[in-house]
Design an enzyme around this catalytic site. Structure first.
Site, PDB file in Angstrom:
ATOM      1  N   THR A  10       0.858  -1.198   0.000  1.00  0.00           N
ATOM      2  CA  THR A  10       0.000   0.000   0.000  1.00  0.00           C
ATOM      3  C   THR A  10       0.885   1.235   0.000  1.00  0.00           C
ATOM      4  O   THR A  10       1.756   1.382   0.851  1.00  0.00           O
ATOM      5  CB  THR A  10      -0.891   0.050   1.255  1.00  0.00           C
ATOM      6  OG1 THR A  10      -0.050  -0.004   2.423  1.00  0.00           O
ATOM      7  CG2 THR A  10      -1.899  -1.071   1.265  1.00  0.00           C
ATOM      8  N   GLU A  34      -3.732   4.846   2.774  1.00  0.00           N
ATOM      9  CA  GLU A  34      -2.855   3.958   2.015  1.00  0.00           C
ATOM     10  C   GLU A  34      -3.613   3.405   0.817  1.00  0.00           C
ATOM     11  O   GLU A  34      -4.765   3.006   0.955  1.00  0.00           O
ATOM     12  CB  GLU A  34      -2.426   2.777   2.890  1.00  0.00           C
ATOM     13  CG  GLU A  34      -1.829   3.200   4.199  1.00  0.00           C
ATOM     14  CD  GLU A  34      -1.468   2.007   5.063  1.00  0.00           C
ATOM     15  OE1 GLU A  34      -1.326   0.894   4.530  1.00  0.00           O
ATOM     16  OE2 GLU A  34      -1.332   2.212   6.277  1.00  0.00           O
TER      17      GLU A  34
END
Ligand code: ADP
Ligand code: MG
Length: 205
Positions: A66, A130
């Site tokens: 992420t 993220e």
């Protein structure tokens, strides 16, 4: 509406409402597609920022890297949205002057899933945003600019008793995001003018 992520982030961690546990029943009963046929307020939410280094857990621990947005770039979302998992489009833009630009296939506008929250499983203290882009990149892109258009909400942020259960939910989130983005009124945003402009970020010397 319940307090926005920004409002909650101003509370002391002790008084922050605890995330609910993701149960086996929840995971079995999850819908394959969520949200209206067309993005509704507060979506679309536009985000842009230089990709930051995190704890390095997404890729290694969960098989799902992420890319983290910097704190100051999150406010357009945290001020209008709750914590949770979201879907939309993202694009990675090479900083101007970089001698190792992204391959063209990696610089496209691509579907993504995003988490806004405190990552209860990892007991983070800080609110993070993220983005996992659903694409195999040739290389990492720390320091590159990431642009995103967030188009819808998938589910609340949850806590987990096992890493495997978290991975199950993440895999399902990716499928839900792809199904949601297939709808014509969402697909349009892959052509949003927010994307494909020249990078506003200069290479750090
Ligand atoms: P960190 O904690 O530093 O964010 P991760 O394990 O979550 O570490 O890995 C994130 C990094 O992996 C991103 O910053 C990016 O450079 C790289 N990356 C490679 N492929 C992807 C992808 N498909 N989506 C998001 N990031 C990716
Ligand atoms: Mg990460």
């Amino acid at each position: 509406m319940s307090p926005t992520a920004l409002e909650v982030s101003k509370q002391e961690p002790e008084v922050r409402p605890a995330a609910k546990l993701s149960t086996a029943e929840f995971r079995v009963g999850r819908p394959e597609i969520v949200g209206p046929e067309k993005p509704e307020a507060p979506f679309p939410i536009v985000l842009v920022g230089r990709v930051q280094r995190g704890f390095g857990r997404g890729g290694k621990d969960l098989g799902c890297p992420t890319a983290n947005l910097p704190d100051d770039s999150i406010t357009p979302m945290s001020s209008v949205a709750n914590t949770g998992v979201y879907y939309g489009y993202a694009q990675v833009v090479t900083p101007s002057g970089d001698s190792t630009p992204m391959h063209r296939k990696d610089a496209k506008v691509l579907p993504m899933v995003m988490s806004l929250g405190w990552n209860p499983f990892y007991k983070n203290e800080k609110l993070t945003a993220e983005i996992h882009i659903m694409h195999e990149f040739d290389k990492d892109f720390y320091g590159f600019e990431m642009r995103a258009v967030v188009l819808g909400y998938i589910r609340p942020e949850l806590d987990y008793t096992s890493r495997e259960a978290l991975i199950d939910d993440i895999e399902f989130d990716k499928q839900v995001a792809l199904n949601c983005l297939e709808r014509p009124e969402y697909r349009k945003y892959a052509q949003d003018p927010h994307f494909d402009l020249q990078s506003s970020v200069d290479i750090q010397i």
